[in-house]
Structures are given as structure tokens and as C-alpha cells.
Motif scaffolding. Sequence first.
Motif, mmCIF file in Angstrom:
data_model
loop_
_atom_site.group_PDB
_atom_site.id
_atom_site.type_symbol
_atom_site.label_atom_id
_atom_site.label_comp_id
_atom_site.label_asym_id
_atom_site.label_seq_id
_atom_site.Cartn_x
_atom_site.Cartn_y
_atom_site.Cartn_z
ATOM 1 N N MET B 48 67.383 30.227 2.494
ATOM 2 C CA MET B 48 66.878 30.094 1.119
ATOM 3 C C MET B 48 67.503 31.156 0.233
ATOM 4 O O MET B 48 67.998 32.178 0.724
ATOM 5 C CB MET B 48 65.347 30.219 1.104
ATOM 6 C CG MET B 48 64.831 31.489 1.736
ATOM 7 S SD MET B 48 63.040 31.407 1.944
ATOM 8 C CE MET B 48 62.818 32.541 3.310
ATOM 9 N N THR B 52 63.749 31.820 -4.165
ATOM 10 C CA THR B 52 62.784 31.164 -3.278
ATOM 11 C C THR B 52 62.091 32.195 -2.398
ATOM 12 O O THR B 52 60.866 32.189 -2.248
ATOM 13 C CB THR B 52 63.512 30.127 -2.393
ATOM 14 O OG1 THR B 52 64.219 29.229 -3.231
ATOM 15 C CG2 THR B 52 62.523 29.360 -1.531
ATOM 16 N N ARG B 53 62.906 33.094 -1.830
ATOM 17 C CA ARG B 53 62.374 34.080 -0.888
ATOM 18 C C ARG B 53 61.260 34.918 -1.530
ATOM 19 O O ARG B 53 60.311 35.321 -0.884
ATOM 20 C CB ARG B 53 63.498 34.989 -0.384
ATOM 21 C CG ARG B 53 63.136 35.805 0.849
ATOM 22 C CD ARG B 53 64.310 36.643 1.311
ATOM 23 N NE ARG B 53 64.870 37.418 0.217
ATOM 24 C CZ ARG B 53 64.392 38.578 -0.197
ATOM 25 N NH1 ARG B 53 63.361 39.101 0.406
ATOM 26 N NH2 ARG B 53 64.952 39.214 -1.210
ATOM 27 N N GLN B 55 59.087 33.985 -3.540
ATOM 28 C CA GLN B 55 57.853 33.243 -3.808
ATOM 29 C C GLN B 55 57.160 32.729 -2.558
ATOM 30 O O GLN B 55 56.066 32.179 -2.636
ATOM 31 C CB GLN B 55 58.171 32.030 -4.698
ATOM 32 C CG GLN B 55 58.639 32.406 -6.087
ATOM 33 C CD GLN B 55 58.978 31.162 -6.882
ATOM 34 O OE1 GLN B 55 58.113 30.525 -7.457
ATOM 35 N NE2 GLN B 55 60.243 30.794 -6.895
ATOM 36 N N ILE B 56 57.791 32.891 -1.402
ATOM 37 C CA ILE B 56 57.306 32.183 -0.213
ATOM 38 C C ILE B 56 55.905 32.567 0.215
ATOM 39 O O ILE B 56 55.234 31.793 0.861
ATOM 40 C CB ILE B 56 58.271 32.357 0.991
ATOM 41 C CG1 ILE B 56 58.574 33.841 1.211
ATOM 42 C CG2 ILE B 56 59.527 31.547 0.791
ATOM 43 C CD1 ILE B 56 59.430 34.090 2.442
ATOM 44 N N PHE B 61 52.896 27.672 -2.828
ATOM 45 C CA PHE B 61 54.329 27.516 -3.034
ATOM 46 C C PHE B 61 54.923 26.819 -1.809
ATOM 47 O O PHE B 61 54.703 27.231 -0.679
ATOM 48 C CB PHE B 61 55.009 28.872 -3.227
ATOM 49 C CG PHE B 61 56.503 28.759 -3.356
ATOM 50 C CD1 PHE B 61 57.085 28.430 -4.568
ATOM 51 C CD2 PHE B 61 57.324 28.948 -2.245
ATOM 52 C CE1 PHE B 61 58.461 28.300 -4.673
ATOM 53 C CE2 PHE B 61 58.706 28.814 -2.356
ATOM 54 C CZ PHE B 61 59.273 28.492 -3.575
ATOM 55 N N THR B 62 55.642 25.729 -2.047
ATOM 56 C CA THR B 62 56.299 25.057 -0.919
ATOM 57 C C THR B 62 57.592 24.405 -1.382
ATOM 58 O O THR B 62 57.735 24.020 -2.550
ATOM 59 C CB THR B 62 55.366 23.995 -0.278
ATOM 60 O OG1 THR B 62 56.073 23.378 0.806
ATOM 61 C CG2 THR B 62 54.961 22.931 -1.284
ATOM 62 N N THR B 63 58.539 24.347 -0.483
ATOM 63 C CA THR B 63 59.792 23.642 -0.778
ATOM 64 C C THR B 63 59.826 22.318 -0.031
ATOM 65 O O THR B 63 60.772 21.559 -0.151
ATOM 66 C CB THR B 63 61.017 24.481 -0.357
ATOM 67 O OG1 THR B 63 60.928 24.748 1.041
ATOM 68 C CG2 THR B 63 61.086 25.777 -1.133
ATOM 69 N N LYS B 64 58.797 22.112 0.776
ATOM 70 C CA LYS B 64 58.729 20.851 1.500
ATOM 71 C C LYS B 64 58.235 19.757 0.559
ATOM 72 O O LYS B 64 57.615 20.045 -0.465
ATOM 73 C CB LYS B 64 57.784 20.983 2.702
ATOM 74 C CG LYS B 64 58.242 22.068 3.679
ATOM 75 C CD LYS B 64 57.202 22.340 4.742
ATOM 76 C CE LYS B 64 57.593 23.537 5.597
ATOM 77 N NZ LYS B 64 56.543 23.905 6.558
ATOM 78 N N GLY B 71 51.831 24.670 1.391
ATOM 79 C CA GLY B 71 52.113 25.894 0.657
ATOM 80 C C GLY B 71 51.188 27.028 1.050
ATOM 81 O O GLY B 71 51.122 28.060 0.379
#
Lengths: 40, 168
Positions: B48, B52-53, B55-56, B61-64, B71
Motif C-alpha cells: 500500500m 493508505t498506510r 489510515q489503516i 477504513f477499508t480498501t476491500k 474496516g
Amino acid sequence: MFSRRQMIRPVAVQVNALIEDSLCHYRRLIGEGIRLEFAA
Amino acid sequence: MEPTPALADRQQFDQVLGNLFLNARDASPLAHGAPAIRIDVRDTGIGMDDATRQQIFEPFFTTKGVGKGTGLGLAVVLGAIQQDHGMIEAHSALGRGTTFSVFWPLAEAVRQRCPGLPVLFVSGYTDDIIALHGFVREGVALLEKPFSPSVLARKVRGIVDARSARGA
């Protein structure tokens, strides 16, 4: 009172070199448990 | 080419950096050389970027894709680790993967900080071997694996009662 104040002498310094010179000192200051990385 | 010089008083410069370093040290839960267990979870996946990193660990928060991720996974992870006074770091390179490093303070270190805290060591080694390495001392409770729930319950009851008896 004012006589006890340290004289401030601002001079032109190379900041990177200054930090590099003091890295050992800073590492001792914060202790072995913390890694201090210097990126010039 | 020499970098552009700054105008600064050397002693003040040292004071400024020294104080910032000390603040950073004091803000680190595992600072002061506290020994810790470290666990790395590394993948060689998509990785990532920095945005992104950062906010993880935020809840939700999700990128999926929708319906795939809650999230909440890493938010829960961070909460659990912080409650144990541990620490977690994430390193990632886009396209090369991500590594999570979790640091848990050793029970020994926690005992030094909170002497009254009841601690039960669980180990797959027999207590003979552990005693040989000087780890188990008088008054340290040890539970050998494998153990049954009732044995665990008895051990926990034992150290909690011993603590109450001391009036802690």
C-alpha cells in the motif's frame, strides 16, 4: 539575573554535520531501547 | 555542493533536538529499554502507499470491496495492543507487500512496573528445564502445556487468592 543568562551566539551551521557529530550523544540520551535513524 | 547553512546557536540547537528526542522516547510505550516480544506478520502481496498506510488503523477504513471488509480488523488490533502497553508498526512497499511488527512487553517487564500484578507463565517446557534457565523463581506461577480448562482455572484461582491474602 540577566548576567546569568547564557550568551546566544547564532552562527552559520551545517545542520546535517551538526547532527551527525551529536548522534552518539543523542543515542546515549534516549537509551538503547530506541533506534535513532538519521537521514541526511 | 554543500547544503545551505542555517543560522543557529549550537547549544540551543542541541537543546532543541535533545528535548524533542526525549519527548519521542517518553511517547514510546516500549521505551526505556523494556524488553519485548516481537512478532512480524509479512506478506508479499499488493502492498500500500503511504496515504493508505496512515489510515489503516482508523475504524471503518477499508480498501476491500463493499461487503468484504468491515474496516474494523486493524482498529481492533491496535486497541488490543495498546491495552497491553505494546506497539504495532506497519511497513509497506507498493507491489511488494506489507509487514506488521507487533511488540508486546515481556511479562517480566510488566511485573517490574506493577509488582502486585499476578502473573501466570504458560510454557510448553517442563518447569525443570525452565528452572534450569533461571526463569522461574520462588513464588512464580507456571502452567505447563498441555493443560485442561479446569487446571487453568485452578491455577488462576490460586494466584488471585494468594494476592488477596497478601492484601494487595
